[in-house]
Every structure is written in structure tokens, then in C-alpha cells.
Design a protein around this motif. Structure first.
Motif, PDB file in Angstrom:
ATOM      1  N   GLU A  70      54.803  22.227  36.012  1.00 45.62           N
ATOM      2  CA  GLU A  70      55.221  22.648  34.850  1.00 45.62           C
ATOM      3  C   GLU A  70      56.389  22.972  34.860  1.00 45.62           C
ATOM      4  N   PRO A  71      57.423  23.068  33.858  1.00 53.71           N
ATOM      5  CA  PRO A  71      58.739  23.599  33.812  1.00 53.71           C
ATOM      6  C   PRO A  71      59.167  24.747  34.532  1.00 53.71           C
ATOM      7  N   ASP A  72      58.041  25.759  34.313  1.00 49.60           N
ATOM      8  CA  ASP A  72      58.307  26.949  35.135  1.00 49.60           C
ATOM      9  C   ASP A  72      58.131  26.979  36.417  1.00 49.60           C
ATOM     10  N   ASP A  73      57.737  25.741  37.230  1.00 43.72           N
ATOM     11  CA  ASP A  73      57.780  25.747  38.527  1.00 43.72           C
ATOM     12  C   ASP A  73      59.258  25.406  39.157  1.00 43.72           C
ATOM     13  N   THR A  74      60.012  25.153  38.113  1.00 45.51           N
ATOM     14  CA  THR A  74      61.522  24.625  38.722  1.00 45.51           C
ATOM     15  C   THR A  74      62.056  25.884  39.412  1.00 45.51           C
ATOM     16  N   ALA A  75      62.411  25.424  40.527  1.00 45.20           N
ATOM     17  CA  ALA A  75      62.910  26.749  41.520  1.00 45.20           C
ATOM     18  C   ALA A  75      63.531  25.829  42.874  1.00 45.20           C
ATOM     19  N   VAL A  76      64.302  26.637  43.663  1.00 46.75           N
ATOM     20  CA  VAL A  76      64.342  26.424  44.999  1.00 46.75           C
ATOM     21  C   VAL A  76      63.370  26.672  45.905  1.00 46.75           C
ATOM     22  N   TYR A  77      62.791  25.821  46.528  1.00 45.46           N
ATOM     23  CA  TYR A  77      61.491  26.445  47.349  1.00 45.46           C
ATOM     24  C   TYR A  77      61.839  26.775  48.736  1.00 45.46           C
ATOM     25  N   TYR A  78      61.391  27.620  49.266  1.00 47.25           N
ATOM     26  CA  TYR A  78      61.724  28.000  50.669  1.00 47.25           C
ATOM     27  C   TYR A  78      60.390  27.942  51.576  1.00 47.25           C
ATOM     28  N   CYS A  79      60.399  27.526  52.762  1.00 46.59           N
ATOM     29  CA  CYS A  79      59.277  27.772  53.718  1.00 46.59           C
ATOM     30  C   CYS A  79      59.762  28.878  54.613  1.00 46.59           C
ATOM     31  N   ALA A  80      58.773  29.681  55.146  1.00 47.28           N
ATOM     32  CA  ALA A  80      58.928  30.980  55.848  1.00 47.28           C
ATOM     33  C   ALA A  80      58.239  30.935  57.116  1.00 47.28           C
TER      34      ALA A  80
END
Length: 125
Positions: free
Chosen positions: A86-96
Motif C-alpha cells: 500500500e502507499p502507506d508502506d512507503t518508507a526506508v526499511y532497516y534491518c536490526a
């Protein structure tokens, strides 16, 4: 442990992407592995985590049923399969990663000592 995230990109709403987080320096066994995301102007948000020795993933309500976290010990890699984006999933994704996090704090970014560099996911038509 060093983490390298990859797999982001531009996808249309309803599409899928698979993110990868490859660890080096140590095996991911014994580490809680997690994904977070950060959208412009928003705080870093928990997405999903998997336990120190695998098992069932735990998810934020906003992604439950659409995202799946998994790990491949042989490749020392954690994945985030993202479906029905979904458009709301737009983000920078980080693993930790963390070897000390406990269940009650495992959704807090402050509980993780090791971070990958982030990969951009953009959901747009």
C-alpha cells in the motif's frame, strides 16, 4: 555483527517486494532479527521480528497478514516478504539485530544495537 539490507524499489499498489538482510561477522543464530521502517517526518516504526532461533514471526498490526519475516541460517540472511503493498508502506526499511532484547521491548528501536543501512521502498502508481 554487520548487516546489509537490499531489495527495495518502486512498486505499484498491490504489488510485492522481498527485502533481504545479510549478516556478516557472526551467525544470526542467537540474535533477534527485526525490520523497522521510517517514513519522512515520522518516527522509526517496528514492522516485524523473528526469534533468536527462528520460530513464528511477530508483526505490527499494520502489516499482519501481508508481510512475512523469515530467515535462512545457511545464508545468514533474514527476509521480509511484502505482499499487497500500500502507499502507506512507503518508507526506508532497516534491518536490526539484538542478542539481548527481551519480548517486552522487542518492538522498540532502542532495544537493537546493530543496524543495516536501510533500503528505500516506494509504493506508488
Amino acid at each position: 555483527v554487520q548487516l546489509q539490507a537490499s531489495g527495495g524499489g518502486l512498486v505499484q499498489p498491490g504489488g510485492s517486494l522481498r527485502l533481504s538482510c545479510t549478516a556478516s561477522g557472526r551467525t544470526i543464530n542467537g540474535y533477534v532479527m527485526a525490520w523497522f521502517r521510517e517514513a519522512p517526518g515520522k518516527e522509526r516504526q517496528f514492522v516485524a521480528r523473528v526469534g533468536r532461533y527462528g520460530g513464528t514471526g511477530y508483526y505490527a498490526d499494520s502489516v499482519k497478514g501481508r508481510f512475512t519475516i523469515s530467515r535462512d541460517i545457511a545464508k545468514n540472511t533474514v527476509y521480509l516478504q511484502m505482499n499487497t503493498l500500500e502507499p502507506d508502506d512507503t518508507a526506508v526499511y532497516y534491518c536490526a539485530a539484538s542478542s539481548t532484547v527481551i519480548t517486552s521491548t522487542s518492538t522498540s528501536h532502542n532495544a537493537y544495537a546493530y543496524w543495516g543501512q536501510g533500503t528505500q521502498v516506494t509504493v506508488s502508481s
